[in-house]
Each structure stands twice: as structure tokens, then as C-alpha cells.
Design a protein around this motif. Structure first.
Motif, PDB file in Angstrom:
ATOM      1  N   LEU A   1     -50.829  33.561  21.936  1.00 10.51           N
ATOM      2  CA  LEU A   1     -49.760  34.348  22.550  1.00 10.51           C
ATOM      3  C   LEU A   1     -48.514  33.496  22.767  1.00 10.51           C
ATOM      4  O   LEU A   1     -47.380  33.944  22.512  1.00 10.51           O
ATOM      5  N   HIS A   2     -48.691  32.274  23.227  1.00 10.62           N
ATOM      6  CA  HIS A   2     -47.540  31.389  23.440  1.00 10.62           C
ATOM      7  C   HIS A   2     -46.894  30.991  22.108  1.00 10.62           C
ATOM      8  O   HIS A   2     -45.660  30.973  21.982  1.00 10.62           O
ATOM      9  N   ARG A   3     -47.731  30.663  21.141  1.00 12.50           N
ATOM     10  CA  ARG A   3     -47.192  30.276  19.823  1.00 12.50           C
ATOM     11  C   ARG A   3     -46.461  31.455  19.200  1.00 12.50           C
ATOM     12  O   ARG A   3     -45.394  31.285  18.582  1.00 12.50           O
ATOM     13  N   ASN A   4     -46.983  32.651  19.357  1.00 18.58           N
ATOM     14  CA  ASN A   4     -46.362  33.846  18.798  1.00 18.58           C
ATOM     15  C   ASN A   4     -44.972  34.083  19.384  1.00 18.58           C
ATOM     16  O   ASN A   4     -44.054  34.531  18.692  1.00 18.58           O
ATOM     17  N   VAL A   5     -44.815  33.749  20.661  1.00 19.56           N
ATOM     18  CA  VAL A   5     -43.536  33.987  21.346  1.00 19.56           C
ATOM     19  C   VAL A   5     -42.575  32.825  21.169  1.00 19.56           C
ATOM     20  O   VAL A   5     -41.402  32.998  20.799  1.00 19.56           O
ATOM     21  N   PHE A   6     -43.044  31.607  21.388  1.00 18.95           N
ATOM     22  CA  PHE A   6     -42.129  30.453  21.444  1.00 18.95           C
ATOM     23  C   PHE A   6     -41.769  29.889  20.082  1.00 18.95           C
ATOM     24  O   PHE A   6     -41.026  28.909  19.993  1.00 18.95           O
ATOM     25  N   LYS A   7     -42.270  30.493  19.014  1.00 19.23           N
ATOM     26  CA  LYS A   7     -41.825  30.070  17.686  1.00 19.23           C
ATOM     27  C   LYS A   7     -40.454  30.661  17.348  1.00 19.23           C
ATOM     28  O   LYS A   7     -39.824  30.259  16.356  1.00 19.23           O
ATOM     29  N   GLN A   8     -39.961  31.597  18.153  1.00 24.72           N
ATOM     30  CA  GLN A   8     -38.716  32.291  17.846  1.00 24.72           C
ATOM     31  C   GLN A   8     -37.515  31.339  17.978  1.00 24.72           C
ATOM     32  O   GLN A   8     -37.460  30.502  18.877  1.00 24.72           O
TER      33      GLN A   8
ATOM     34  N   GLY B   1     -54.329  22.165  13.263  1.00 29.97           N
ATOM     35  CA  GLY B   1     -55.022  23.457  13.203  1.00 29.97           C
ATOM     36  C   GLY B   1     -55.071  24.169  14.532  1.00 29.97           C
ATOM     37  O   GLY B   1     -55.234  25.396  14.581  1.00 29.97           O
ATOM     38  N   ASP B   2     -54.951  23.414  15.634  1.00 30.09           N
ATOM     39  CA  ASP B   2     -55.048  24.029  16.954  1.00 30.09           C
ATOM     40  C   ASP B   2     -53.946  25.065  17.188  1.00 30.09           C
ATOM     41  O   ASP B   2     -54.119  25.955  18.018  1.00 30.09           O
ATOM     42  N   PHE B   3     -52.817  24.946  16.488  1.00 31.04           N
ATOM     43  CA  PHE B   3     -51.700  25.851  16.711  1.00 31.04           C
ATOM     44  C   PHE B   3     -51.505  26.835  15.557  1.00 31.04           C
ATOM     45  O   PHE B   3     -50.488  27.511  15.495  1.00 31.04           O
ATOM     46  N   ASN B   4     -52.488  26.922  14.693  1.00 27.84           N
ATOM     47  CA  ASN B   4     -52.416  27.883  13.599  1.00 27.84           C
ATOM     48  C   ASN B   4     -52.625  29.297  14.128  1.00 27.84           C
ATOM     49  O   ASN B   4     -53.614  29.574  14.810  1.00 27.84           O
ATOM     50  N   LEU B   5     -51.691  30.204  13.843  1.00 18.85           N
ATOM     51  CA  LEU B   5     -51.745  31.555  14.411  1.00 18.85           C
ATOM     52  C   LEU B   5     -52.995  32.307  13.963  1.00 18.85           C
ATOM     53  O   LEU B   5     -53.707  32.893  14.786  1.00 18.85           O
ATOM     54  N   GLU B   6     -53.255  32.312  12.655  1.00 14.91           N
ATOM     55  CA  GLU B   6     -54.400  33.063  12.132  1.00 14.91           C
ATOM     56  C   GLU B   6     -55.715  32.498  12.670  1.00 14.91           C
ATOM     57  O   GLU B   6     -56.639  33.248  12.997  1.00 14.91           O
TER      58      GLU B   6
END
Length: 640
Positions: A532-539, A600-605
Motif C-alpha cells: 500500500l505504501h509503495r503503491n502510493v509513494f511511488k507517485q 524483492g521486498d518492495f516489488n509490487l506484484e
């Protein structure tokens, strides 16, 4: 196939079991006090007869029903038409109605009968439902919700559910308990008529029999502390006791008079000793003189059996049909305009969106300054934790009635826990999917670009995995914990532990010892929170956010491309150069060096996949968990 005229015989039955309540530890270790509950019990009953088992509290009435139903081990012989009655045979051809049976709320009388688990269906079942409702005087309340029935109507409906299965033997535990005299008479008269009409042997227990039910009882068995004082036709009751010196006084209720005669008097030590001696003498007299009476058959005028009885409904339905019927039951209880249906629909569809609407009200005015890192991380945290807790709340409130009904019906061999969970998941997953996606849409405009539909879908899917995981966790806990409040507290306590440990919001991973950091890998929250954090803060919007309208963070521009750690420039207000720096601070170990996006820890999929793997894995684990045999002291508390 057993014919329309059959005999059930109990010969020299003994049963030992727990005689005093024990603590949880005693029951767990098997250190409870046990003793002989039934002692050399013998009697006979036939098709079309009503047999009453009478005795005071603690006499062994319920234990005798459990023995006949093959629910507990016993010594001796229980024969149906000369063949030993085994538990599978009983489940397929007979029925046991517990005094404390609970029906599913939200269904009407007709729906409850129509959705009972039987082999027949279609027109045959519809006709059978109408016939049973007429026989049990329930036609006038056919469309009434079960929660609005009187005690008498509720008891008759429970009996009707089993009569639809067309049992050859029907055991009833205190069917008239706590009923007024008129309804007691009504229930017993209906049972007598049903026994004659369907050719069913009905055996029921009563603690305080009234005189007006005497004509409807074909046989009676008096128990005292597990011993048989009398067992035989009611028409021989007065003659037998009169012949041994205990005639019933005129104007006395013979059933109650001889019940008092068969009850230990505990009002004083002298009376206790005297009544014990008297009962022991009565037991010995019956063993010596009562065999002829016990074996006596009723004359054909008093015992009428339907010669055209066709038993179409023996056995249990197929596995697919069971799952389908359980699925339809749940849908019918939800999609109706009754109170319980509206409650279910509201909790499943509205609770989570309402919570997210409250979040939107509090966070909608947040602007894109440096504090947005903490603000939006807090919004993500509240969304995730709220999804966990609302899922727990909904499951605790809604799953309980189905669980209780399962523990009652599974004892009859109708279906397993895996069938219940499959049906529950088929109903629950679409509702939680709709509710979660609607909720995510409410707040996603605050934390992301709503035009990026794929990012929104990923965000909603991650929240859905949280909902499903918490739901399955609650179901697992509710297998062992009956009280809803206690189950909720246990679930919330467990959830708080892994939320505090692995969310990365309450405490950064950098503050963990190495062993504690690695524990986060076995929690669902780690993968859902990172996703959830990676999905948001990648913007891109999070690159060089100003501190205020008048104060920029230009001094950290040169760190944007390389920063994966805390910014230490002179402007202490500008802590993060971009989303990557924030993620590195919250979700990496204290020894981490490098680019987080190359790990790999921050890979979205990967994180989304592992989140769903936790949820699906717990779902599968529950199916195996509900197939495990549990100690009787655990399962009994759900049935009672």
C-alpha cells in the motif's frame, strides 16, 4: 429398507461418564470425576408409539437419549429390528432433537423447512413441507420469522425440520420444557398424532409430566440415578405399582405420583436414606417381576401404524447438494426485508464504506507539503487497520449463528465444517469485494491519482486481502471460543500485535533488532503495508514536497536520485526528498544499504501476491481445522 412396523430394543445398557462439572484444566487433562450414569437399562418400543422417559434432574434421561443416538459409548445391546444400531445407521434413519437447538435467524418458518437438508427436493419436498406445517399447526405462521415465534411454535418448528427427513425413530430432549399447560398438551398431542401418521417411534424426556398428557403416552420409562424403576406400557402402569403395594391415590396425577416415588428425597438425611432404600427395592422388584410387562405389546386398536408409509427421505443429501443448500440458506437470510436480513446486508456492505467516509472527512483537507508523508502514511495505516477490525466485527456478529447450527447439524452427520466454510466463502467474498472496492474509491482520490485505474485496483485488492485475512482469522478463533465478545477481544489482541510489529507506521523497521525484523516476514501486515505504501509513494508528486507555501526544500534536490536514507541537510523541516526516502526509513532494516527498488521486498506484484497467499492459505487451513475432531466438552458448549 426397514418396514413400516419395527421394534427398538435396549438390552442391559450401561453407560459411564462425567458425573460432576470440572474445570477447563480438569477436562483437558481428563481428570474429571466419572461414574456409572446408566445401570442395566432395558426397554422396548415400537413404530407408531410415543415413549416418555421420566425422571428427576440427574436421573440419566439425556444420557439415555445420547446412548440410543450412539453419541456416547455404552455397553449392552441397542437393536433395531434385531440388528445393532450403529451411529451411521442412526444418522441416516433417525433423528435427535436437542432441547437447546438454535435455528438460523432471518428465515421464515416455511423457508426454514424448505431449506432443511434432505434427499428429496422439488415438488416432493414442497408437498412434504406443507404437510408437516399442517400436522404441526404451523401453517398460520408460515411467513413469520423464526425469531418472532412463540416458544411452542419454535419447538414445533424444530421438530418439523426432523419430521421432513422422515425418521423411523425420533428422540426429543425435553420438548415441553418451560411451556405453559395448554402448549404442553398441544405439543404432546401433535407428537402422538405424528407418531401414528408417519409410523415413527417417538422417544421423549420429561421432567414434570402433566396428567392431561397421560392418554398420549404409549409407553413410559422411569429412571432414578440411572436405574430403571419401571419400563412398559402406560396402560399397565397403575396395575403394576398397585400389585407391588403402591396404588395411585384417586385424583392424583399417576405420572407425577410415580415420578415422585422414583425420586430421591434430599430434604433430610433420614428421608434421603429411606427413599434410597425404597427406590433400590423398586428397582429390584421390577427386575424380578416387570419383565413380562416390559415385553408386552400394545393392542392393535391403541397402536395404529400407517401400512402405506414410504420412506423416501432416508440418508443425507449429496455433498454438492449440501453446499448448494447451505449457500441458498445464507443468501435467503441476507436478501429479505426482515430485521436480521437488513442487519446482515448493512454490515456486509455499509460498515466499511462508512468508516472510510469518516477517514475522508478527516484527511480530505490535507495538502501536499512535507507533512503529507506522515499524513498519508497515517491514512494508509488507518485504512488497513480499520479493514482488519471491521472484518473481525462483521465476522463475529454474522458467523456465530451459522457456526452454532453447524455444530448441531454436523452431529447428525449432515455435513462437515469444510462444506460450511466453502458456502460461507462463496457468500462472503463477493460482498467483501464490493464493500472494499467501494471503500477504496472513497479515499483513493486523497492519496493517489484516481485516473490511474490500475493503481486504484491494486490498492483495493490489497485492502481486500486484509479483509479476507481478518475474516478467516476470526473464523479460526471462533472454532474454539463460543462467546462473541471474548472471540472479538482475542482477534483484536492478535491483530494489534502484528499491526504494531509489521505495519512500519507505528515503528520503523530500522528500530528493530535483527531477530524481530525477520519475524515481520511471517505476518500478513508486512506485505500489505509495504504494498500500500509503495503503491502510493511511488507517485512523482512526492518528489521534493515543500514544507509550506513559502518554504521549499530545494536544498535536497541533489539527493533525489541517490537518497535511500534520511536527509541530513541544514533544513531540518524537510526530512524526505521523495517517496523512496520515506519507504527506506520505514521499511528497511538498520543495516540496509542500496536502492530499495532493486530489492524483492518492495516489488509490487510480489507483495500483493504474498498478501493473498496469506489470506488463501488461512482459508485452506480453516477447512482442515474444521475437519479435526474436537473434545466433546468443546463441541457440546456450541450445541447448548
Amino acid at each position: 429398507m426397514i418396514g413400516s412396523d419395527y421394534t427398538l430394543e435396549l438390552c442391559n445398557v450401561f453407560h459411564s461418564g462425567q458425573v460432576e462439572p470440572g474445570s477447563f484444566l480438569q477436562r483437558l487433562t481428563g481428570a474429571v470425576k466419572t461414574g456409572v450414569i446408566l445401570k442395566d437399562v432395558s426397554f422396548t418400543t415400537h413404530s407408531g408409539e410415543v415413549t416418555a422417559i421420566l425422571g428427576s434432574k440427574g436421573s440419566g434421561k439425556r444420557a439415555l437419549l445420547d446412548v440410543i443416538a450412539r453419541r456416547v459409548p455404552s455397553k449392552g445391546h441397542i437393536l433395531l429390528e434385531g440388528v445393532p444400531l450403529e451411529d451411521e445407521h442412526f444418522n441416516n434413519t433417525c433423528a435427535l432433537v436437542r432441547h437447546s437447538t438454535r435455528l438460523l435467524p432471518g428465515l421464515s418458518v416455511q423457508q426454514t423447512l424448505s431449506l432443511s437438508l434432505t434427499k428429496i427436493s422439488g415438488y416432493l419436498k414442497s408437498s412434504k413441507v406443507k404437510q408437516v406445517m399442517a400436522d404441526l399447526a404451523l401453517s398460520q405462521v408460515a411467513n413469520k420469522c423464526v425469531t418472532n415465534l412463540t416458544k411452542s411454535e419454535y419447538r414445533r418448528l424444530i421438530i418439523g425440520i426432523h419430521l421432513i427427513r422422515d425418521p423411523i425413530i425420533l428422540l426429543l430432549d425435553e420438548p415441553t420444557w418451560d411451556l405453559d399447560p395448554l402448549n404442553t398438551y398441544l405439543v404432546i398431542s401433535i407428537l402422538s398424532n405424528a407418531a401414528k401418521k408417519y409410523g415413527t417411534a417417538i422417544i421423549l424426556t420429561m421432567e414434570k409430566p402433566r396428567s392431561d398428557v397421560f392418554p398420549f403416552l404409549d409407553r413410559v420409562v422411569y429412571l432414578c440415578l440411572g436405574d430403571v424403576v419401571y419400563a412398559g406400557p402406560t396402560r399397565n402402569l397403575l396395575d403394576y405399582f398397585g400389585s407391588i403395594g403402591f396404588p395411585c391415590p384417586q385424583l392424583e396425577n399417576p405420572l407425577m405420583y410415580y415420578l415422585c416415588l422414583s425420586t430421591v428425597d434430599r430434604r433430610s438425611r433420614e428421608r434421603f436414606i429411606e427413599s434410597n432404600h425404597q427406590i433400590a427395592a423398586l428397582v429390584e422388584k421390577f427386575k424380578l417381576e416387570g419383565q413380562g410387562i416390559m415385553q408386552g405389546n400394545l393392542n392393535e386398536h391403541s397402536r395404529i401404524v400407517n401400512p402405506n408409509k414410504i420412506q423416501l427421505n432416508y440418508g443425507k443429501p449429496s455433498g454438492f447438494k449440501v453446499i448448494w443448500m447451505l449457500y441458498v440458506r445464507m443468501l435467503v437470510s441476507i436478501f429479505n426485508l426482515k430485521k436480521h436480513g437488513i442487519k446482515q446486508m448493512s454490515m456486509r456492505l455499509l460498515c466499511l464504506p462508512i468508516y472510510f467516509l469518516i477517514l475522508w472527512i478527516f484527511y480530505n483537507e490535507a495538502k501536499d507539503y512535507q507533512r503529507a508523508f506522515i499524513t498519508k502514511s497515517g491514512l494508509i495505516f488507518n485504512a488497513m487497520v480499520g479493514t482488519y477490525f471491521i472484518s473481525i466485527l462483521n465476522t463475529i456478529c454474522l458467523y456465530g449463528p451459522y457456526r452454532t447450527r453447524y455444530y448441531q447439524e454436523s452431529q447428525e452427520g449432515l455435513y462437515s465444517g469444510a462444506s460450511l466454510l466453502l458456502s460461507w466463502n462463496l457468500v462472503s467474498l463477493p460482498f467483501s469485494f464490493i464493500s472494499t472496492f467501494a471503500s477504496a474509491a472513497i479515499i483513493y482520490s486523497i492519496i493517489g491519482d484516481i485516473s490511474e485505474s490500475l493503481d486504484y485496483v491494486y490498492f483495493a485488492l490489497a485492502l481486500w486481502s486484509c479483509y479476507v485475512y481478518a475474516e478467516q482469522q476470526s473464523i479460526a478463533i471462533m472454532m474454539f471460543v463460543k462467546n462473541g465478545l471474548i472471540a472479538a477481544i482475542v482477534n483484536i489482541y492478535i491483530t494489534c500485535i502484528y499491526v504494531m510489529l509489521a505495519s512500519g507506521v507505528l515503528r520503523s523497521y530500522k528500530g528493530f533488532e535483527e531477530w524481530l525484523y525477520y519475524i515481520t516476514y511471517i505476518t500478513h501486515t508486512r506485505y500489505a503495508s509495504i504494498f500500500l505504501h509503495r503503491n502510493v509513494f511511488k507517485q512523482p508528486i512526492f518528489n521534493i514536497l515543500p514544507y509550506t507555501d513559502t518554504e521549499n526544500c530545494t536544498s535536497i534536490t541533489n539527493l533525489i536520485q541517490t537518497s535511500s536514507s534520511l536527509n541530513t541537510n541544514s533544513n531540518s523541516n524537510c526530512r524526505y526528498g521523495n517517496g523512496k526516502a520515506f519507504l527506506a526509513e520505514r521499511f528497511t532494516s538498520k543495516n540496509f544499504v542500496g536502492d530499495i527498488y532493486n530489492t524483492g521486498d518492495f516489488n509490487l506484484e510480489f507483495n500483493l501476491g504474498i498478501s493473498f497467499a496469506f489470506s488463501v492459505g488461512l482459508m485452506v487451513f480453516n477447512k482442515f481445522l474444521y475437519l479435526m475432531p474436537l473434545p466433546s466438552y468443546i463441541t457440546d458448549k456450541f450445541r447448548e
